[in-house]
Enzyme design. Structure first.
Site, mmCIF file in Angstrom:
data_model
loop_
_atom_site.group_PDB
_atom_site.id
_atom_site.type_symbol
_atom_site.label_atom_id
_atom_site.label_comp_id
_atom_site.label_asym_id
_atom_site.label_seq_id
_atom_site.Cartn_x
_atom_site.Cartn_y
_atom_site.Cartn_z
ATOM 1 N N LYS A 22 31.696 43.496 42.519
ATOM 2 C CA LYS A 22 32.978 43.273 43.204
ATOM 3 C C LYS A 22 34.013 44.326 42.788
ATOM 4 C CE LYS A 22 36.090 40.160 41.510
ATOM 5 N NZ LYS A 22 37.415 40.780 41.426
ATOM 6 N N ASN A 23 34.128 44.554 41.482
ATOM 7 C CA ASN A 23 35.201 45.442 41.031
ATOM 8 C C ASN A 23 34.916 46.919 41.306
ATOM 9 O OD1 ASN A 23 36.544 43.203 40.243
ATOM 10 N ND2 ASN A 23 36.303 43.521 38.029
ATOM 11 N N CYS A 116 49.604 35.444 38.118
ATOM 12 C CA CYS A 116 48.388 34.705 38.442
ATOM 13 C C CYS A 116 48.159 33.697 37.347
ATOM 14 C CB CYS A 116 47.208 35.639 38.645
ATOM 15 S SG CYS A 116 46.524 36.261 37.141
ATOM 16 N N ARG A 121 50.655 39.839 34.861
ATOM 17 C CA ARG A 121 49.871 40.964 35.418
ATOM 18 C C ARG A 121 50.757 41.987 36.157
ATOM 19 N NH1 ARG A 121 44.301 39.250 38.035
ATOM 20 N NH2 ARG A 121 43.720 41.319 37.313
ATOM 21 N N ASP A 303 36.319 39.854 31.300
ATOM 22 C CA ASP A 303 35.783 39.055 32.407
ATOM 23 C C ASP A 303 34.594 38.179 31.995
ATOM 24 O OD1 ASP A 303 37.684 39.915 34.159
ATOM 25 O OD2 ASP A 303 36.414 41.332 35.237
ATOM 26 N N ARG A 395 35.466 33.927 45.423
ATOM 27 C CA ARG A 395 36.095 35.248 45.449
ATOM 28 C C ARG A 395 35.200 36.282 44.769
ATOM 29 N NH1 ARG A 395 41.664 35.802 42.916
ATOM 30 N NH2 ARG A 395 41.066 37.890 43.524
HETATM 31 C C1 UD1 Z 1 40.663 44.816 36.526
HETATM 32 C C2 UD1 Z 1 39.616 43.888 37.086
HETATM 33 C C3 UD1 Z 1 39.633 42.546 36.342
HETATM 34 C C4 UD1 Z 1 39.506 42.792 34.846
HETATM 35 C C5 UD1 Z 1 40.525 43.810 34.346
HETATM 36 C C6 UD1 Z 1 40.315 44.202 32.900
HETATM 37 C C7 UD1 Z 1 39.419 44.586 39.384
HETATM 38 C C8 UD1 Z 1 39.646 44.259 40.819
HETATM 39 N N1 UD1 Z 1 39.865 43.681 38.500
HETATM 40 O O1 UD1 Z 1 41.927 44.198 36.747
HETATM 41 O O2 UD1 Z 1 38.537 41.770 36.813
HETATM 42 O O3 UD1 Z 1 39.710 41.574 34.154
HETATM 43 O O4 UD1 Z 1 40.433 45.018 35.135
HETATM 44 O O5 UD1 Z 1 39.040 44.731 32.708
HETATM 45 O O6 UD1 Z 1 38.808 45.569 39.037
HETATM 46 N N2 UD1 Z 1 48.818 46.320 32.694
HETATM 47 C C9 UD1 Z 1 50.170 46.564 32.602
HETATM 48 N N3 UD1 Z 1 50.773 47.259 33.621
HETATM 49 C C10 UD1 Z 1 50.080 47.707 34.700
HETATM 50 C C11 UD1 Z 1 48.696 47.450 34.787
HETATM 51 C C12 UD1 Z 1 48.080 46.755 33.773
HETATM 52 O O7 UD1 Z 1 50.825 46.179 31.631
HETATM 53 O O8 UD1 Z 1 50.680 48.341 35.577
HETATM 54 C C13 UD1 Z 1 48.134 45.577 31.617
HETATM 55 C C14 UD1 Z 1 47.654 44.206 32.103
HETATM 56 O O9 UD1 Z 1 48.680 43.244 32.044
HETATM 57 C C15 UD1 Z 1 46.511 43.938 31.138
HETATM 58 C C16 UD1 Z 1 45.930 45.334 30.885
HETATM 59 O O10 UD1 Z 1 46.942 46.257 31.266
HETATM 60 O O11 UD1 Z 1 46.995 43.405 29.942
HETATM 61 C C17 UD1 Z 1 44.646 45.637 31.651
HETATM 62 O O12 UD1 Z 1 44.850 45.445 33.039
HETATM 63 P P1 UD1 Z 1 44.074 46.261 34.147
HETATM 64 O O13 UD1 Z 1 42.994 47.055 33.498
HETATM 65 O O14 UD1 Z 1 45.067 46.977 34.981
HETATM 66 O O15 UD1 Z 1 43.423 45.102 35.022
HETATM 67 P P2 UD1 Z 1 43.255 45.064 36.588
HETATM 68 O O16 UD1 Z 1 43.003 46.435 37.116
HETATM 69 O O17 UD1 Z 1 44.342 44.255 37.198
#
Ligand code: UD1
Length: 416
Positions: A22-23, A116, A121, A303, A395
């Site tokens: 999925k990711n 969420c 997030r 995850d 999902r």
């Molecule tokens: C993706 C995955 C999700 C997985 C996560 C971590 C997808 C669709 N989803 O989510 O399944 O759990 O990676 O491996 O691929 N953060 C910030 N600011 C930002 C972005 C992130 O502070 O702008 C922080 C988040 O709050 C979190 C950390 O960075 O603590 C990691 O988040 P991130 O790697 O961005 O996760 P996602 O891409 O949302």
């Protein structure tokens, strides 16, 4: 709303074919916007999230065809650079269209994702990255509007190697003028495959899989074909189920993506046998307690944290599971406690005292991976477990009850 009903306590045995990730597919679907023709993506899992992304691409103007795991996306007619609230609120990964639409149109309007079940997030890394590339960012009525006449390559350093921000910035930088360097970039296999897809489209990305990704901007991109990598999180979920309930062979896995998970599973007492692109787990009678600290790839994935907590709830002893990626991701704990687990949360750690057995109950799923943990809990528990709000699991897991039934679980769906 559908429910999943599980009659627990049955042992499992047999083969499970792992679906495409999925990711990996979601950002690649967004990247297809950058091409000027028909991209073909194979081994696409049929999930609510892939269906949501198809709907979003259609709103943007792409023409999509999806059958038997093959998805064709024609982006020649893309004309509406907007991601509406109705879709972004159901799937945060919709935010991935921001980078490619900004690069292609010079302007994009995307709903700001809300919080969420596991915390706020934020998307600040994405937005700061776009600003570095020269975009102006405006927040208006819950929407982010990004504008840039001409994106220019820049050096961008993330405070944390965010998967989403790395992907989004990459998809904008490929068409920016000059060189972009992304420092502290995510190294997850899904980001590696996104880079490979972009390069197949004609992008010039190097340093793939490292912390420093270098992008030399190009004038335009073509469409491309790709076969999606196996879902390492689905594989990890079935390995954990096997460690608890019986010998399972997973087919279509990339064991290199699962090294940290396999090592930790061996510490619990299970044996894991590799053969080509399959993995077989041979469970032990006793689950040793094993602590986990989640980390970015190649560390133990956040995850799989919820599923690991479910397993540790019946380990022989106590364990501590700490989530260093998402500090609040513990909505499964009160539900596992309803099944008789003994777990307390303190800050970003779950303190688990293993119990001898779990007992079936009604529980409610709150997110994709929490749902998987509750299904594992229900399969182990004596008696009947009823998992509500299973749209979360739909999902991210393709045909989960069919896959578990095929290996001996008593699990079925009750449609409302
Ligand atoms: C993706 C995955 C999700 C997985 C996560 C971590 C997808 C669709 N989803 O989510 O399944 O759990 O990676 O491996 O691929 N953060 C910030 N600011 C930002 C972005 C992130 O502070 O702008 C922080 C988040 O709050 C979190 C950390 O960075 O603590 C990691 O988040 P991130 O790697 O961005 O996760 P996602 O891409 O949302």
């Amino acid at each position: 709303m559908d429910k999943i009903i599980i009659e627990g306590g049955n042992s499992l045995s047999g083969k499970v074919t792992i679906s495409g990730a999925k990711n990996a597919v979601l950002p690649i679907m967004a990247a297809s916007i950058l091409g000027n023709g028909e991209s073909i993506i194979t081994r696409v899992p049929d999930l609510r999230d892939t269906r949501t992304m198809i709907r979003l691409l259609e709103i943007i103007g792409s023409v999509c065809r999806f059958s038997d795991g093959k998805l064709t996306i024609d982006s020649a007619s893309v004309d509406n650079p907007e991601a509406p609230y109705e879709l972004v609120k159901t799937m945060r990964a919709s935010f991935y269209v921001m980078g490619p639409l900004l690069a292609k149109f010079g302007e994009v309007r995307v709903s700001l994702p809300g919080g969420c079940a596991w915390g706020p997030r934020p998307v600040d890394f994405h937005l700061r990255g776009f600003e570095k590339l020269g975009a102006e960012i405006i927040l208006e009525s819950g929407y982010i509007i990004a504008k840039a006449n001409n994106l220019k390559g820049a050096e961008i350093s993330f405070d944390f190697p965010s998967v989403g921000a790395t992907g989004n910035i990459l998809m904008a930088a490929v068409l920016a003028e000059g060189k972009t360097i992304i420092r502290n970039a995510a190294k997850e296999p899904e980001i590696v495959q996104l880079c490979e897809f972009l390069n197949l489209m004609g992008a010039d990305i190097s340093g793939i899989g490292s912390s420093n990704i270098i992008v030399e901007g190009v004038e335009s991109l073509e469409s491309a074909k790709i076969d999606i990598i196996p879902d390492r999180i689905e594989a990890g979920t079935f390995l954990i189920a096997g460690a608890l309930l019986g010998e399972i062979t997973l087919e279509n896995v990339n064991k290199n993506h699962l090294l940290s998970v396999v090592l930790k599973l061996k510490d619990t007492g299970s044996e894991i046998v590799e053969s080509g692109n399959s993995l077989t787990i041979l469970p032990s009678d006793i689950i040793n307690p094993v602590d986990i600290q989640t980390a970015v790839y190649p560390g133990f994935p956040t995850d799989l944290q919820a599923q690991w907590v479910a397993m540790m709830s019946i380990a022989k002893g106590s364990s501590v599971i700490t989530d260093n990626v998402y500090n609040d991701r513990f909505s499964h704990i009160p539900e596992l406690n309803r099944l008789g687990a003994k777990i307390k949360v303190d800050h970003n750690s779950a303190w688990i005292k293993g119990v001898v057995s779990l007992k079936g109950a009604q529980v409610m799923s709150t997110d994709i991976r929490a749902s998987a943990a509750l299904i594992i809990g229900g399969l182990v528990a004596d008696g009947i477990t009823e998992v509500q709000r299973v749209y979360h699991i739909d999902r991210g897991y393709e045909k989960i009850e069919e896959k578990f039934s095929a290996i001996g679980a008593k699990i079925y769906r009750e449609s409302a």
